[in-house]
Every structure is written in structure tokens, then in C-alpha cells.
Scaffold this active site. Sequence first.
Site, PDB file in Angstrom:
ATOM      1  N   ASP A  97       8.832  -8.711  -1.457  1.00  0.00           N
ATOM      2  CA  ASP A  97       7.759  -8.744  -0.506  1.00  0.00           C
ATOM      3  C   ASP A  97       7.006  -9.969  -0.951  1.00  0.00           C
ATOM      4  O   ASP A  97       6.525 -10.566  -2.116  1.00  0.00           O
ATOM      5  CB  ASP A  97       6.936  -7.539   0.191  1.00  0.00           C
ATOM      6  CG  ASP A  97       6.124  -7.244  -1.357  1.00  0.00           C
ATOM      7  OD1 ASP A  97       6.388  -7.608  -2.636  1.00  0.00           O
ATOM      8  OD2 ASP A  97       5.070  -6.954  -1.349  1.00  0.00           O
ATOM      9  N   GLU A 161       4.185  -5.428  -3.659  1.00  0.00           N
ATOM     10  CA  GLU A 161       3.039  -5.307  -4.615  1.00  0.00           C
ATOM     11  C   GLU A 161       2.412  -6.235  -3.519  1.00  0.00           C
ATOM     12  O   GLU A 161       1.108  -6.485  -4.730  1.00  0.00           O
ATOM     13  CB  GLU A 161       4.273  -6.348  -5.449  1.00  0.00           C
ATOM     14  CG  GLU A 161       3.202  -6.825  -6.522  1.00  0.00           C
ATOM     15  CD  GLU A 161       2.569  -8.147  -6.906  1.00  0.00           C
ATOM     16  OE1 GLU A 161       2.020  -8.199  -7.578  1.00  0.00           O
ATOM     17  OE2 GLU A 161       2.588  -8.467  -5.740  1.00  0.00           O
TER      18      GLU A 161
END
Length: 454
Positions: A97, A161
Site C-alpha cells: 500500500d 502498513e
Amino acid sequence: MADSADDMADRAGDAVDGQALDEVVRFTSDLIRIDTTNRGGGDCRERPAAEYVAERLAEAGLEPVLLERTPGRTNVVARVEGTDPDAAALLVHGHLDVVPAEPADWTRHPFSGEVADGVVWGRGAVDMKNMDAMVLAAVRQWARSGVRPRRDLVLAFTADEEASAIDGAGFLADHHPGLFEGCTEGISESGAFTFHAGGGMRVYPVAAGERGTAWLKLTAEGRAGHGSKVNRANAVSRLAAAVARIGEHRWPVRLTDTVRAALTELAALHGIEARLDAPDFDVDTLLSKLGPSAALVEPTVRNSANPTMLEAGYKVNVIPGNAVAHVDGRVVPGGEAEFRTTMDRLTGPDVTWAYDHGEVALQAPVDSPAYAAMKAALQHFDPGGHVVPYCMSGGTDAKQFSRLGITGYGFSPLKLPEGFDYQALFHGVDECVPVEALHFGVRVLDHFLRSVEG
């Protein structure tokens, strides 16, 4: 003319082939083009990037598994079998991400993945689709050449994350610990990049610690009423006073083992005697003498708490009954108790506080074989570079994997030209990474992963 990283690697008997060098660039570009923006609150979909990664791994003969806590929030895990069954396994992890990017603010579209002027452009170029691409290029090179690392490698490409990691590394650590069996150490982002320290000095900071995360919600209760009336129980005033105290607080110095090592080694590189145990030692005075290198250490010599958000009221002439603020706190290893008692004092009797999200602080040894192998790999490809440990001011997925007893290091190698502000590009505008830096990175990573003992 100075030798390029490619020239130096050729003379060093580099094991990485031309296809791997091409692939690390292509994979970085391809992953950037897959928009995996994480807006928080579950608003993200990593699955297309996870499927791309899994396909590249499967082409290398590996057997990746895709795992989700929430549909679309996909993680990929695969194991590379090593040659020494008695050696401990090593975790190599990177997240899929990225933080949001506003195209209007960028010179090139943040999800173009454009390769121009020797640079790959786009969100994730340094945080951290570049490292994901390095890992893919390295393991595919091994498959072509029949090479295996000494240690088993567990490769984890994670979701979430950039938020809470609840759908990513936290989910994997809590619900799939068996996938990480035998792992004692791990490597990931935010370390082993070129830091230009002035006078031509190249420093490679390897992360051997992280401050803990303490994201807080502050709530002030008061008496609602008309804005024209006297109100000694104004929730906004109470909150504002607490926020001002927090913002102005000067936290005391707390030097951890990692930070002490960083200060000692950086001072030596600058020809400064650092007597950290002297009664009159002043860390701020030392930092003032370190020039640009101070930026590597200054955020981590203390706890910190920065107010970041305020929420109160709904009409100018109405005093609300409550008000809310959010604070980004970061805690040095061993500083948790001090942080809590300080927040109790700074918020005062009229404001309560609680953790919105908290994660542990980490430290890793700098006298371990793994750290020595990282240093050797970097200096193999840049003999003039100086490798030093440092502590990250923020945090990574290493926090979640630490629940499994895995010691984490930040090691995503890049050789960067002078003037390239790597740290400013994290979550910044016009994020990019030089092609030559990616070539250097995959070479160093390959060298380290094949040589590290465990």
C-alpha cells in the site's frame, strides 16, 4: 569521470544479470501503476498488486499464498528454501500500500510509473514498491541461475502498513504465525540508503531500532451553552490549553543503545570526540556539530508528541459540550512509562486521553552477524561508503512481526546522488527513484541474502 554503480559491480564480479537489472526497474514501474492508495479506515485495495507479485513469484518456481482478513486487503507470503537446514530463517518483508497523492500537485502523474531521465516516477518509488521490486528481481535471478541462499527466506508482501497494519502484518503475525516458523531476523524499509553528510562523505544508515507508536485521542468535557455567556467549563478552552502544553513540552533526553552507537560512530566520522557518559555531556551540542548527519539522530533522542487534529463545535455562537484532539506520539525504547505519566500531567484534570493506536518500540543488536553482513554487502558495492546504525523516528511492519520473536532491521539499499532528498520523498510530492539506485539495490540485496549467516 566517476565510475557508475554498474561499472563498479562489473569489476566486483557481480552475480546479478542484466535481466534482473531490467526487471527491477520494470517491476517498480508496474507496481506504481497499480493504485494501492491507503486512505485509512479500511479504504484501500491491495489485491491487484498482490496478484501481480504472486504471479512473478510463481514464475520463479515458488508457491506464494494469498491471505486476506478483509476482502481485497491481500497479503502474499512465500518461502525460498535455503541450502542449510540448520540455519535460522530470515524474513524479508515489504508493504504494497501507499499513502494518498494528489495528481494536481505532482510534475508527473503519481501513478504513471513513468521512466524518464534515468528515474522511475510515482507514489511508492521509495516507500516502498522499489524494495518489493528488488526482492522479486533477486529471487527470479536465483531461479534462472540455480542459486539458493544459505538460509530459508520468508518473503512477505503486506497490506495496510500505511494505516494500522490490522489487515496486513498484524493479521499475518496473529493468525498465520506458522508461515514464519524459524525466522529470527527480518529486513524491510527505511535503511541502507545513501545519506550525503557533507564534504563528499557517503553514509549508509541501517535501521537497528524504531520508536514506538502512540497515536492518542484527547477528549475535553465541559458545559454546553450560549457563546455570549460566561462559561468556566468551556471544553474548547480546556482542550486548547492541554494541546498547547503538549506542543510546547520539551521532552528529556533518553539515549538508547542504538542511538548511542549512532552518535558515537557519526561523531568519529566527523572527527569529533563524543564522551556520551561524561557528566556534562549535552546531546544537543553534539548534534549541532554533526552538520547534515544530525538529521539521522535528532528525532530519536527523546520521546515526542505532536498535536495533529482538532474537532470541536458546530456553530460559532454555541459552546460545545466536548472537544477532541489527536496527537501523534512516538516513544523511544524504554520510554513508555515516562510517556504515560507525562501525558497524564500535560493533559491535566479536565482532559482525558487514550490510545487510538499503539505499537512497541524496537531495538536490534548492531554486533550481530546479520548487521555485519549488511555492512559488508554495502561496502562491497560502495567501498567508500560508511555504514552506521540508526533508529527510525517512525515505525514499520517490523513492530507486528516482533510479536513472533523476529528482530527487525531497516535495509532497503539504494545508492543515491548528492542532492537527492530521500527522506523528504517519503509521503512527499514527486516521489521518484533513480534507475541506477535500483540496480545498486538489487545487487546489494542479492549479496546480503546469499551471504548472511544465521
